[in-house]
Design a protein around this motif. Sequence first.
Motif, PDB file in Angstrom:
ATOM      1  N   GLY A   1       0.814  -1.288  -0.028  1.00 55.09           N
ATOM      2  CA  GLY A   1      -0.038  -0.113  -0.007  1.00 55.09           C
ATOM      3  C   GLY A   1       0.874   1.207   0.115  1.00 55.09           C
TER       4      GLY A   1
ATOM      5  N   THR B   1       1.178   4.506  -4.341  1.00 52.83           N
ATOM      6  CA  THR B   1      -0.420   4.755  -4.538  1.00 52.83           C
ATOM      7  C   THR B   1      -0.350   5.454  -5.743  1.00 52.83           C
TER       8      THR B   1
ATOM      9  N   GLU C   1      -6.442  -1.692  -1.231  1.00 58.34           N
ATOM     10  CA  GLU C   1      -7.409  -0.929  -0.275  1.00 58.34           C
ATOM     11  C   GLU C   1      -8.230  -2.063   0.478  1.00 58.34           C
TER      12      GLU C   1
ATOM     13  N   ARG D   1      -6.083  -3.602   3.019  1.00 59.20           N
ATOM     14  CA  ARG D   1      -5.554  -2.559   4.009  1.00 59.20           C
ATOM     15  C   ARG D   1      -6.669  -2.665   4.930  1.00 59.20           C
TER      16      ARG D   1
END
Length: 331
Positions: A212, A215, A245, A248
Amino acid sequence: MITKKLGALEVGAQGLGCMGMSQAYGVRDNEAESIATIHRALELGVTLLDTANVYADGVNEELVGRAIRESGVNRDDIVLATKFGIVWTDGQMSARGGAAYVKECCEASLRRLGLDHIDLYYQHRVDPDTPVEETWGALAELVEEGKIRYAGISEASAESIRRAHAVHPVTALQSEWSLWTRGIEDEVLPTCRELGIGIVPFSPLGRGFLTGQVTSVQDLPEDDMRRRLPRFAGENFDKNLAIVEALRALAEEKGVTAGQLALAWVQHHGDDVVPIPGTKRRRYLEENVASVEIALNSLSESDLKAIEDAAPASAVAGARYPESLSRAAGK
C-alpha cells in the motif's frame, strides 16, 4: 525466529531478497544502510540471503559477500543463495545452461562474493536450448567438488523440475508467489511437495504493491523497473490499487499493515515455504519479519478466506512482465 526446511536445508522461516539493494527499484545511494539491513536480518534470525550474478552485473554479489564477511556471524550459520543462467542481450532476457557456462558462473560468483562455497545455487531460468539434464549434471559436479552445498531451480515448470530432480536432488524452487501471482499453485507446487522440494517465493509483496506504499506510479523513481511492468501501468494500476485497499481494511482490523498480512498469507502455506521479501532498509525488514509471528498466531481459516476474498487472483489486472521479459519467465 522459527526455522523451516527447504529439502534437507534448514533456514530461518523468512529470508531476505537483496536484489533491490543494487538494481531495479530506484536510486541506490546508501550501501551502508543496505549492509546494516543484512546485519540486522542476521540478528533477527534471517539466515537465508538471496542474490544473483545478474543483479547489477555482479555488484549485488559483491555487496552481499562483503556484508557476510563483516557481519561477525559464523559462516556456517548463514545460507547464501545465488544464481546463474539469465543473460541479457540488447534489452532482451534469455537463458544459458551449458555445463561449461554453469561452472564458469560459479567460479565468478565465488570470486565476487569472497567466499569459499555457495550454500544454495539456483538455475535462474531454464535454458530452452540446453537439456536440463546437462545443467544439473554440472551442478551435481559442483556439489561433489564442495563449491556448492545444494542446488535449486527458479521459475521452472513441473516437467523441468522433475527432469532436474532425476539427475540431482532439487533442494528449492524459487518462483514468484503472492496474493496477486498464483501461477505455481496448480501444477508446480504439488510437484515440489511430492518430491520434497522447498518453496522460496520471491516478490511475496507483489514488488511492493501489496504494502500500500505505492499509491501512484509517480511515487516510483524514474529508474524504477516497475514503471515498465504492466500491473503498474494505466488502468491496471487503478484496478490493482482497489485490491490493496480491501487488503488494507482487513489489516487495520487486525492491527497490522497490509504488507504484513500479505506476507503472513504466504508464510501460512506451509513449513516448506520460505518467502524472501526484499528491502534495503532496516525498518521495512523489521516490519516484514514480524509477519512470521502473525502467520503463526493470528490467522484463522476464516481470516485466510477473507484475505483471498479481498485479493482474488481473478481480480489482478495486467501481466507479470512485458514481452521483453516474459519470453524467459519460466519453462
